[in-house]
Design a protein around this motif. Structure first.
Motif, short mmCIF file in Angstrom:
data_model
loop_
_atom_site.label_atom_id
_atom_site.label_comp_id
_atom_site.label_asym_id
_atom_site.label_seq_id
_atom_site.Cartn_x
_atom_site.Cartn_y
_atom_site.Cartn_z
N CYS A 49 0.83 -1.21 0.00
CA CYS A 49 0.00 0.00 0.00
C CYS A 49 0.86 1.26 0.00
CB CYS A 49 -0.94 -0.02 1.21
SG CYS A 49 -2.05 1.39 1.29
N GLY A 50 1.71 1.38 0.98
CA GLY A 50 2.63 2.50 1.02
C GLY A 50 2.21 3.69 1.86
N PHE A 51 0.97 3.71 2.37
CA PHE A 51 0.58 4.82 3.24
C PHE A 51 1.32 4.75 4.56
CE2 PHE A 51 -3.28 4.85 0.54
CZ PHE A 51 -3.25 6.19 0.18
N LEU A 52 1.66 3.53 4.97
CA LEU A 52 2.41 3.31 6.20
C LEU A 52 3.86 3.06 5.83
CD1 LEU A 52 1.81 2.94 9.28
CD2 LEU A 52 1.82 0.48 8.83
N LYS A 53 4.76 3.72 6.54
CA LYS A 53 6.18 3.56 6.27
C LYS A 53 6.89 3.22 7.58
CE LYS A 53 6.50 6.93 2.48
NZ LYS A 53 5.43 6.33 1.80
N ILE A 54 7.94 2.45 7.45
CA ILE A 54 8.78 2.13 8.60
C ILE A 54 10.17 2.68 8.31
CG2 ILE A 54 9.81 0.30 9.98
CD1 ILE A 54 7.33 -1.40 9.32
N ARG A 55 10.59 3.60 9.14
CA ARG A 55 11.92 4.20 9.00
C ARG A 55 12.67 3.93 10.30
NH1 ARG A 55 11.85 6.53 4.21
NH2 ARG A 55 10.06 7.76 3.57
N ALA A 56 13.37 2.82 10.31
CA ALA A 56 14.05 2.38 11.54
C ALA A 56 15.51 2.80 11.54
CB ALA A 56 13.93 0.87 11.68
N GLU A 57 15.96 3.16 12.71
CA GLU A 57 17.35 3.50 12.94
C GLU A 57 17.63 3.28 14.42
OE1 GLU A 57 16.80 8.29 13.48
OE2 GLU A 57 17.22 7.52 11.49
N ARG A 58 18.87 3.36 14.77
CA ARG A 58 19.27 3.15 16.15
C ARG A 58 18.58 4.18 17.05
NH1 ARG A 58 23.82 4.73 19.43
NH2 ARG A 58 24.30 3.03 20.85
N GLN A 59 18.08 3.70 18.18
CA GLN A 59 17.45 4.61 19.15
C GLN A 59 18.52 5.40 19.89
OE1 GLN A 59 14.36 5.21 19.22
NE2 GLN A 59 13.13 3.39 18.92
N PRO A 60 18.25 6.67 20.18
CA PRO A 60 19.27 7.54 20.80
C PRO A 60 19.36 7.36 22.31
CG PRO A 60 17.29 8.80 20.39
CD PRO A 60 17.04 7.41 19.85
#
Length: 132
Positions: A49-60
């Protein structure tokens, strides 16, 4: 309380309709399968679908930050929102997952509402120290 009545009624309905998968082994495997279907429905919402995105990176995380500051700086990695169709699919799969969770509780003579209340009390008492 409406929540108590709803949870109790749901538990009774699951017990009433759990006919085919009465074995604990069947319920465990169906519960595991429903978990996978929840995950798959979220993944498809992102990839198809693409309306939902996951942009993961290291937590600060930093030793200098307080617990309050950590919760202010951490992210869910979720951007956007589910479209109407994807929301329906994800919520259907979550509902199936709840059905098998309740079935497991029934077979083990456990009360899901009591479990929820204990967890609520634990989280409320421990607050941010309930780092699970």
């Amino acid at each position: 309380m409406k929540e108590v009545a709803d949870c109790t009624r749901f538990q009774q309905k699951v017990e009433e309709f759990l006919i085919r998968h009465r074995s604990i082994l069947d319920v465990l495997s169906k519960y595991q399968e429903s978990n996978a279907r929840v995950n798959r429905s979220v993944i498809k919402a992102v990839t198809n679908c693409g309306f939902l995105k996951i942009r993961a990176e290291r937590q600060p995380f930093s030793p200098e930050l307080s617990l309050v500051e950590i919760s202010e700086h951490t992210r869910t990695h979720v951007e956007g929102a589910l479209c109407e169709y994807c929301r329906e699919v994800v919520e259907t799969e979550l509902g199936n997952n709840l059905f098998y969770l309740e079935a497991l509780c029934n077979l083990l003579d456990s009360d899901l509402l009591a479990i929820l209340e204990r967890e609520y009390d634990k989280v409320s008492t421990l607050g941010k120290f309930n780092l699970s």
